[in-house]
Design a protein around this motif. Structure first.
Motif, PDB file in Angstrom:
ATOM      1  N   VAL A 248       1.032  -1.307   0.271  1.00  0.00           N
ATOM      2  CA  VAL A 248       0.048  -0.206   0.244  1.00  0.00           C
ATOM      3  C   VAL A 248       0.792   1.539  -0.267  1.00  0.00           C
ATOM      4  O   VAL A 248       0.781   1.933  -0.813  1.00  0.00           O
ATOM      5  N   CYS A 249       2.274   1.277   0.516  1.00  0.00           N
ATOM      6  CA  CYS A 249       2.721   2.688   1.388  1.00  0.00           C
ATOM      7  C   CYS A 249       3.663   2.151   0.415  1.00  0.00           C
ATOM      8  O   CYS A 249       4.387   3.893   0.823  1.00  0.00           O
ATOM      9  N   GLY A 250       4.585   0.729   0.719  1.00  0.00           N
ATOM     10  CA  GLY A 250       5.977   0.793   0.138  1.00  0.00           C
ATOM     11  C   GLY A 250       7.002   1.225   1.237  1.00  0.00           C
ATOM     12  O   GLY A 250       8.157   0.749   1.888  1.00  0.00           O
ATOM     13  N   ASP A 251       6.400   1.225   2.863  1.00  0.00           N
ATOM     14  CA  ASP A 251       7.345   1.093   4.262  1.00  0.00           C
ATOM     15  C   ASP A 251       7.667  -0.365   3.917  1.00  0.00           C
ATOM     16  O   ASP A 251       7.148  -0.919   3.774  1.00  0.00           O
ATOM     17  N   THR A 252       8.473  -0.828   4.861  1.00  0.00           N
ATOM     18  CA  THR A 252       9.594  -2.143   5.255  1.00  0.00           C
ATOM     19  C   THR A 252       8.217  -2.812   6.605  1.00  0.00           C
ATOM     20  O   THR A 252       7.520  -2.194   7.016  1.00  0.00           O
ATOM     21  N   VAL A 253       7.667  -4.164   5.997  1.00  0.00           N
ATOM     22  CA  VAL A 253       7.240  -4.229   7.291  1.00  0.00           C
ATOM     23  C   VAL A 253       7.589  -5.059   8.180  1.00  0.00           C
ATOM     24  O   VAL A 253       8.918  -5.361   8.116  1.00  0.00           O
ATOM     25  N   ARG A 254       6.914  -4.417   9.040  1.00  0.00           N
ATOM     26  CA  ARG A 254       8.157  -4.841  10.722  1.00  0.00           C
ATOM     27  C   ARG A 254       7.437  -6.308  11.411  1.00  0.00           C
ATOM     28  O   ARG A 254       5.761  -7.011  11.320  1.00  0.00           O
ATOM     29  N   GLU A 255       7.828  -6.448  12.289  1.00  0.00           N
ATOM     30  CA  GLU A 255       7.976  -8.141  13.068  1.00  0.00           C
ATOM     31  C   GLU A 255       7.748  -7.811  14.244  1.00  0.00           C
ATOM     32  O   GLU A 255       8.653  -7.654  14.713  1.00  0.00           O
ATOM     33  N   VAL A 256       6.879  -8.107  14.786  1.00  0.00           N
ATOM     34  CA  VAL A 256       6.999  -9.131  16.717  1.00  0.00           C
ATOM     35  C   VAL A 256       7.036 -10.351  16.530  1.00  0.00           C
ATOM     36  O   VAL A 256       6.044 -10.709  16.673  1.00  0.00           O
ATOM     37  N   SER A 257       7.404 -10.119  17.432  1.00  0.00           N
ATOM     38  CA  SER A 257       7.629 -12.042  18.345  1.00  0.00           C
ATOM     39  C   SER A 257       7.701 -11.992  19.392  1.00  0.00           C
ATOM     40  O   SER A 257       7.435 -11.479  20.231  1.00  0.00           O
ATOM     41  N   TYR A 258       7.172 -13.373  19.841  1.00  0.00           N
ATOM     42  CA  TYR A 258       6.443 -13.030  21.552  1.00  0.00           C
ATOM     43  C   TYR A 258       5.990 -14.702  21.187  1.00  0.00           C
ATOM     44  O   TYR A 258       5.592 -15.373  20.091  1.00  0.00           O
ATOM     45  N   ALA A 259       6.791 -15.259  22.569  1.00  0.00           N
ATOM     46  CA  ALA A 259       6.721 -17.126  22.586  1.00  0.00           C
ATOM     47  C   ALA A 259       7.300 -17.792  21.292  1.00  0.00           C
ATOM     48  O   ALA A 259       8.164 -17.448  20.391  1.00  0.00           O
ATOM     49  N   GLU A 260       5.937 -18.927  21.060  1.00  0.00           N
ATOM     50  CA  GLU A 260       6.165 -19.058  19.756  1.00  0.00           C
ATOM     51  C   GLU A 260       6.062 -18.466  17.884  1.00  0.00           C
ATOM     52  O   GLU A 260       6.604 -19.487  16.998  1.00  0.00           O
ATOM     53  N   ARG A 261       5.191 -17.842  18.159  1.00  0.00           N
ATOM     54  CA  ARG A 261       4.718 -17.085  16.851  1.00  0.00           C
ATOM     55  C   ARG A 261       5.730 -15.208  17.266  1.00  0.00           C
ATOM     56  O   ARG A 261       5.482 -14.930  17.905  1.00  0.00           O
ATOM     57  N   SER A 262       4.948 -15.146  15.899  1.00  0.00           N
ATOM     58  CA  SER A 262       5.116 -13.795  15.182  1.00  0.00           C
ATOM     59  C   SER A 262       4.087 -12.937  14.263  1.00  0.00           C
ATOM     60  O   SER A 262       3.108 -14.007  13.793  1.00  0.00           O
ATOM     61  N   PHE A 263       3.731 -11.630  14.756  1.00  0.00           N
ATOM     62  CA  PHE A 263       2.981 -11.362  13.265  1.00  0.00           C
ATOM     63  C   PHE A 263       3.343  -9.505  13.544  1.00  0.00           C
ATOM     64  O   PHE A 263       4.287  -9.321  13.331  1.00  0.00           O
ATOM     65  N   GLN A 264       3.108  -9.299  12.237  1.00  0.00           N
ATOM     66  CA  GLN A 264       3.816  -8.531  11.549  1.00  0.00           C
ATOM     67  C   GLN A 264       2.992  -7.087  10.488  1.00  0.00           C
ATOM     68  O   GLN A 264       1.670  -7.888  10.727  1.00  0.00           O
ATOM     69  N   TYR A 265       2.805  -5.961  10.294  1.00  0.00           N
ATOM     70  CA  TYR A 265       2.441  -5.211  10.370  1.00  0.00           C
ATOM     71  C   TYR A 265       2.912  -4.262  10.020  1.00  0.00           C
ATOM     72  O   TYR A 265       4.620  -4.177   9.289  1.00  0.00           O
ATOM     73  N   CYS A 266       2.595  -3.115   9.367  1.00  0.00           N
ATOM     74  CA  CYS A 266       3.469  -2.201   8.278  1.00  0.00           C
ATOM     75  C   CYS A 266       3.126  -0.452   9.321  1.00  0.00           C
ATOM     76  O   CYS A 266       2.320  -0.333   9.682  1.00  0.00           O
ATOM     77  N   PRO A 267       4.129   0.353   9.865  1.00  0.00           N
ATOM     78  CA  PRO A 267       3.927   1.586  10.750  1.00  0.00           C
ATOM     79  C   PRO A 267       3.663   2.654  10.228  1.00  0.00           C
ATOM     80  O   PRO A 267       2.405   2.942  10.526  1.00  0.00           O
ATOM     81  N   THR A 268       3.571   2.652   8.600  1.00  0.00           N
ATOM     82  CA  THR A 268       3.216   3.973   8.367  1.00  0.00           C
ATOM     83  C   THR A 268       1.537   3.526   7.494  1.00  0.00           C
ATOM     84  O   THR A 268       0.633   4.419   8.858  1.00  0.00           O
TER      85      THR A 268
END
Length: 286
Positions: A248-268
């Motif tokens: 959508v915006c070209g920003d870098t997709v980031r990740e948050v890791s916790y326990a055995e899993r992680s999720f991804q999001y776009c800061p912008t």
């Protein structure tokens, strides 16, 4: 993990390929996968497949008055076969956990498999799906809930959105992958408090949930069961795309890791340009 769209597609696959076929034999390769003992598996022999449906992320195969309910968990899958070995599988050999022969032994049918060492695949044979504890506790279906009921569900909740919408007792059918996609489309932070959303944000979240899931079901239904996992990955905007540009915006997709899993999001798109702390306390980086 198979989520609502993939399980719906597997149910449709069975409705297309297995309907009206009798069970010839059932092979149990792992005793731990079967969570019920009455009725016995032998009760399936000769019964016709009369339908297939979904309860959240549970697959329900209707068998002339009985229900074979399956939870695929994180690494389970259903594989259709036109021909299977007539030799019963050996316990602990390979990913095969459960096999259903239809019409004739060695003929068409389906396998339930599970990769990895954490065996969580679960099979229940019951008279009523509500006898399965996980089904009985499910919240409203994510693809069926209306906007008004959805708003009532969020009101007063203190959980973060990411936590809340994957809780099957609150909302049935959404897992880690599609929750990332829904929150990205809704332009909401995974850490936003559910009960503090204004009406416009609730509108966006509900519309994103229905839109993302409906689009995924449309892509998945009709696909060969073997191709569903690849189809799921190909449609993702942010999930499992850490380090890649947001479409959508070209920003870098980031990740948050916790326990055995992680999720991804776009800061912008989702957090006003701020990166979320990659630790379990999950505070915004200052």
């Amino acid at each position: 993990m198979p989520e609502l769209p993939e399980v719906e597609a597997l149910a449709e696959h069975l409705r297309t390929h297995a309907l009206a076929r009798p069970v010839a034999r059932v092979d149990l390769a792992s005793m731990t996968v079967l969570k019920t003992f009455d009725p016995p598996l032998s009760a399936l022999t000769g019964r016709l497949v009369t339908g297939a449906s979904r309860h959240g992320k549970f697959l329900d195969v209707h068998l002339d008055g009985l229900h074979l309910v399956v939870h695929l968990s994180r690494a389970g899958w259903l594989r259709w076969h036109d021909q299977a070995s007539t030799t019963p599988p050996k316990p602990g050999k390979g990913p095969l956990e459960f096999r259903v022969h239809l019409e004739t032994v060695g003929g068409p049918g389906f396998d339930l498999t599970e990769a990895g060492t954490q065996k969580r695949l679960a099979v229940y044979l019951v008279d009523d799906p509500q006898q399965v504890p996980g089904v009985a506790k499910l919240g409203p279906d994510a693809l069926s809930i209306g906007r008004a009921e959805f708003g009532e569900l969020l009101a007063g909740r203190t959980e973060r959105l990411k936590t809340l919408i994957v809780d099957q007792q609150v909302l049935a059918g959404i897992g880690n992958a599609y929750s990332d996609e829904i929150l990205h489309v809704a332009k909401l932070s995974p850490f936003a408090a559910a009960g503090k959303l204004d009406a416009e944000a609730v509108d966006r979240l509900h519309a994103a949930m229905i839109g993302v899931l409906s689009e995924a079901v449309e892509r998945a239904v009709g696909q060969d069961a073997a191709r569903l996992k690849g189809e799921k990955r190909s449609g993702m905007r942010v999930h499992a795309r850490t380090g890649l540009p947001c479409p959508v915006c070209g920003d870098t997709v980031r990740e948050v890791s916790y326990a055995e899993r992680s999720f991804q999001y776009c800061p912008t798109c989702q957090t006003q340009g701020r990166a979320l702390a990659d630790r379990r306390l999950s505070r915004l980086v200052k």
